[in-house]
Design an enzyme around this catalytic site. Structure first.
Site, PDB file in Angstrom:
ATOM      1  N   ARG A  92      32.811   5.788 -28.929  1.00  7.27           N
ATOM      2  CA  ARG A  92      31.673   6.083 -27.813  1.00  7.27           C
ATOM      3  C   ARG A  92      30.805   4.970 -27.922  1.00  7.27           C
ATOM      4  O   ARG A  92      30.461   4.336 -29.060  1.00  7.27           O
ATOM      5  CB  ARG A  92      31.009   7.396 -28.391  1.00  7.27           C
ATOM      6  CG  ARG A  92      29.893   7.905 -27.745  1.00  7.27           C
ATOM      7  CD  ARG A  92      28.477   7.312 -28.097  1.00  7.27           C
ATOM      8  NE  ARG A  92      27.283   7.953 -27.307  1.00  7.27           N
ATOM      9  CZ  ARG A  92      26.135   7.623 -27.574  1.00  7.27           C
ATOM     10  NH1 ARG A  92      25.684   6.417 -28.344  1.00  7.27           N
ATOM     11  NH2 ARG A  92      25.190   7.759 -26.806  1.00  7.27           N
ATOM     12  N   VAL A  93      30.590   4.832 -26.617  1.00  8.25           N
ATOM     13  CA  VAL A  93      29.341   3.726 -26.457  1.00  8.25           C
ATOM     14  C   VAL A  93      28.230   4.450 -25.841  1.00  8.25           C
ATOM     15  O   VAL A  93      28.480   5.237 -24.868  1.00  8.25           O
ATOM     16  CB  VAL A  93      30.122   2.540 -25.650  1.00  8.25           C
ATOM     17  CG1 VAL A  93      29.077   1.777 -25.005  1.00  8.25           C
ATOM     18  CG2 VAL A  93      31.251   1.693 -26.304  1.00  8.25           C
ATOM     19  N   GLY A  94      27.237   3.847 -26.214  1.00 13.75           N
ATOM     20  CA  GLY A  94      25.930   4.421 -25.326  1.00 13.75           C
ATOM     21  C   GLY A  94      25.538   3.533 -24.235  1.00 13.75           C
ATOM     22  O   GLY A  94      25.917   2.665 -23.689  1.00 13.75           O
ATOM     23  N   ASP A  95      24.031   3.864 -24.031  1.00 12.50           N
ATOM     24  CA  ASP A  95      23.472   2.983 -22.851  1.00 12.50           C
ATOM     25  C   ASP A  95      23.280   1.559 -23.527  1.00 12.50           C
ATOM     26  O   ASP A  95      22.940   0.787 -22.792  1.00 12.50           O
ATOM     27  CB  ASP A  95      22.209   3.674 -22.419  1.00 12.50           C
ATOM     28  CG  ASP A  95      21.335   4.053 -23.737  1.00 12.50           C
ATOM     29  OD1 ASP A  95      21.636   4.239 -24.808  1.00 12.50           O
ATOM     30  OD2 ASP A  95      20.017   3.773 -23.366  1.00 12.50           O
ATOM     31  N   GLY A 135      21.960   8.201 -25.004  1.00  9.00           N
ATOM     32  CA  GLY A 135      22.234   7.262 -24.089  1.00  9.00           C
ATOM     33  C   GLY A 135      22.989   7.896 -22.733  1.00  9.00           C
ATOM     34  O   GLY A 135      23.043   7.080 -21.660  1.00  9.00           O
ATOM     35  N   GLY A 184      16.988   6.792 -27.204  1.00  6.86           N
ATOM     36  CA  GLY A 184      17.338   8.256 -26.850  1.00  6.86           C
ATOM     37  C   GLY A 184      18.726   8.568 -26.560  1.00  6.86           C
ATOM     38  O   GLY A 184      19.575   7.761 -26.810  1.00  6.86           O
ATOM     39  N   THR A 217      17.508   3.251 -31.762  1.00  4.30           N
ATOM     40  CA  THR A 217      17.591   2.132 -31.080  1.00  4.30           C
ATOM     41  C   THR A 217      16.349   1.231 -31.023  1.00  4.30           C
ATOM     42  O   THR A 217      15.236   1.556 -30.751  1.00  4.30           O
ATOM     43  CB  THR A 217      17.992   1.906 -29.592  1.00  4.30           C
ATOM     44  OG1 THR A 217      19.234   2.879 -29.586  1.00  4.30           O
ATOM     45  CG2 THR A 217      18.398   0.816 -28.874  1.00  4.30           C
TER      46      THR A 217
HETATM   47  C1  SD4 Z   1      22.608   5.556 -27.926  1.00  3.13           C
HETATM   48  N1  SD4 Z   1      20.514   5.114 -26.879  1.00  3.13           N
HETATM   49  O1  SD4 Z   1      23.710   5.077 -28.578  1.00  3.13           O
HETATM   50  C2  SD4 Z   1      21.194   4.779 -28.081  1.00  3.13           C
HETATM   51  C3  SD4 Z   1      21.059   5.104 -29.327  1.00  3.13           C
HETATM   52  C4  SD4 Z   1      20.516   6.516 -30.052  1.00  3.13           C
HETATM   53  O2  SD4 Z   1      20.013   7.829 -31.567  1.00  3.13           O
HETATM   54  O3  SD4 Z   1      20.489   7.355 -29.075  1.00  3.13           O
HETATM   55  N2  SD4 Z   1      20.420   6.871 -31.035  1.00  3.13           N
HETATM   56  O4  SD4 Z   1      22.640   6.540 -27.099  1.00  3.13           O
END
Ligand code: SD4
Length: 340
Positions: free
Chosen positions: A229-232, A255, A253, A201
């Site tokens: 899936r949705v991350g942080d 998420g 990192g 990110t």
């Molecule tokens: C996520 N923090 O989606 C973000 C991007 C990531 O490897 O980790 N990309 O968790």
């Protein structure tokens, strides 16, 4: 303006009336925001080119919000960056789905989650903030909103990312490879030339010449994630937070671990309590370790923070996390300190 600030300013004014001395006013008011000291910080070494774009706006005394949007659009449009925007690695079903959010100096914020077919997810997030009564639009609704606002539908899956996905399908093993030392960085923690492009990110934080803050965060998320899936990154408080009285923070990192501790908000609150940006990031990373020390050894999470004085800092679980910084004095990439 917060009621506390109003109270303090009212008290200061009161003391002037009593003392009748302008000098007291000058000594008693809250410290003025740093002016003419714009700065932009972003995650990873590719943040340097993104910062250059943001800096054009900051140096011309533009608004932090405009700077961060313009800045993160650079990696969003770069097909060689396989973790953001166009050319991002797809989910396990072959869909490139983007997460992004943006926040200004007035607690205004906007976010899109699992958005497909639009390169500049960050600009859609900004429009959600500015043109709707909502903060988050997800999936088809986010796409519909983007198309209704003039964005064009694109295919974001480049041949290189499609190839990587087909290769992944041979084993279909979901094992996020983070930017852990010896995997992507050499012994001096410099990116290995020709090494796999697994940067994460981009999170970007800026303070403009008026001392106002703005932040943006955009990603294609974890490669080969489950569809939906949705991350942080698009979650206000997790992947990004901006409090114009205190500071701002963003993350990169895994998420899931950042969401659990509402990481960016935590970093900002720690700065409110008096921690330096670096210490605040370190405390947040330690919170992740406390929950599951064994897991924390094998994943990467990094935070970067910028306070109202224009001071910045970062901390990560693993070596290899870098941040890019641009201000009037420097244009640099720094290696973050880390726990492991
Ligand atoms: C996520 N923090 O989606 C973000 C991007 C990531 O490897 O980790 N990309 O968790």
């Amino acid at each position: 303006m917060s009621s506390r600030r109003k109270f303090i300013q009212a008290s200061v004014l009161g003391s002037v009336v009593i003392a009748g001395n302008k000098k007291i006013l000058a000594q008693s008011v809250l410290p003025a925001p740093v002016i003419d000291q714009p700065v932009v910080v972003s995650t990873w070494d590719f943040g340097k080119t993104a910062n250059a774009e943001a800096w054009k706006i900051l140096a011309a005394k533009g608004r932090a919000l405009d700077a961060v949007e313009a800045g993160v659009k650079i990696p969003e449009a770069d097909p060689s960056n396989q973790t953001i925007g166009y050319g991002g690695l797809p989910d396990r079903d072959g869909h490139v789905t983007l997460d992004a959010c943006i926040m200004d100096e007035f607690y205004n914020c906007g976010s899109v989650m699992a958005l497909e077919h639009i390169t500049h997810a960050i600009s859609v997030a900004r429009l959600v903030m500015e043109k709707t009564p909502h903060i988050v639009l997800a999936g088809d609704g986010a796409l519909q909103f983007a198309l209704a606002n003039g964005f064009k539908k694109e295919n974001l899956l480049t041949p290189a990312s499609e190839k990587a996905w087909k290769e992944w399908l041979k084993t279909a093993k979901y094992e996020p490879v983070m930017n852990i030392e010896n995997k992507l960085f050499d012994k001096d923690h410099d990116p290995m030339p020709g090494g796999p492009n697994n940067h994460d990110t981009i999170g970007m934080l800026a303070m403009d010449a008026k001392g106002n803050l703005g932040g943006a965060c955009t990603t294609s998320g974890m490669a080969f994630k489950m569809h939906g899936r949705v991350g942080d990154s698009p979650i206000i408080g997790a992947g990004l937070y901006v409090d114009n009285e205190v500071g701002s923070a963003t993350s990169s990192g895994v998420g899931e671990e950042v969401i659990r501790i509402v990481g960016s908000h935590l970093v900002v609150e720690l700065m409110r309590q008096g921690h330096s940006p670096e210490n605040a990031c370190k405390e947040a990373v330690q919170r992740i370790i406390k929950r599951n020390p064994e897991k924390a050894k094998n994943i990467q999470v990094g935070f970067v923070a910028l306070n109202k004085k224009g001071q910045y800092g970062a901390y990560a679980l693993q070596k290899g996390f870098t941040i890019s910084v641009r201000n009037a004095k420097e244009d640099k990439v720094y290696h973050s300190k880390s726990i492991y």
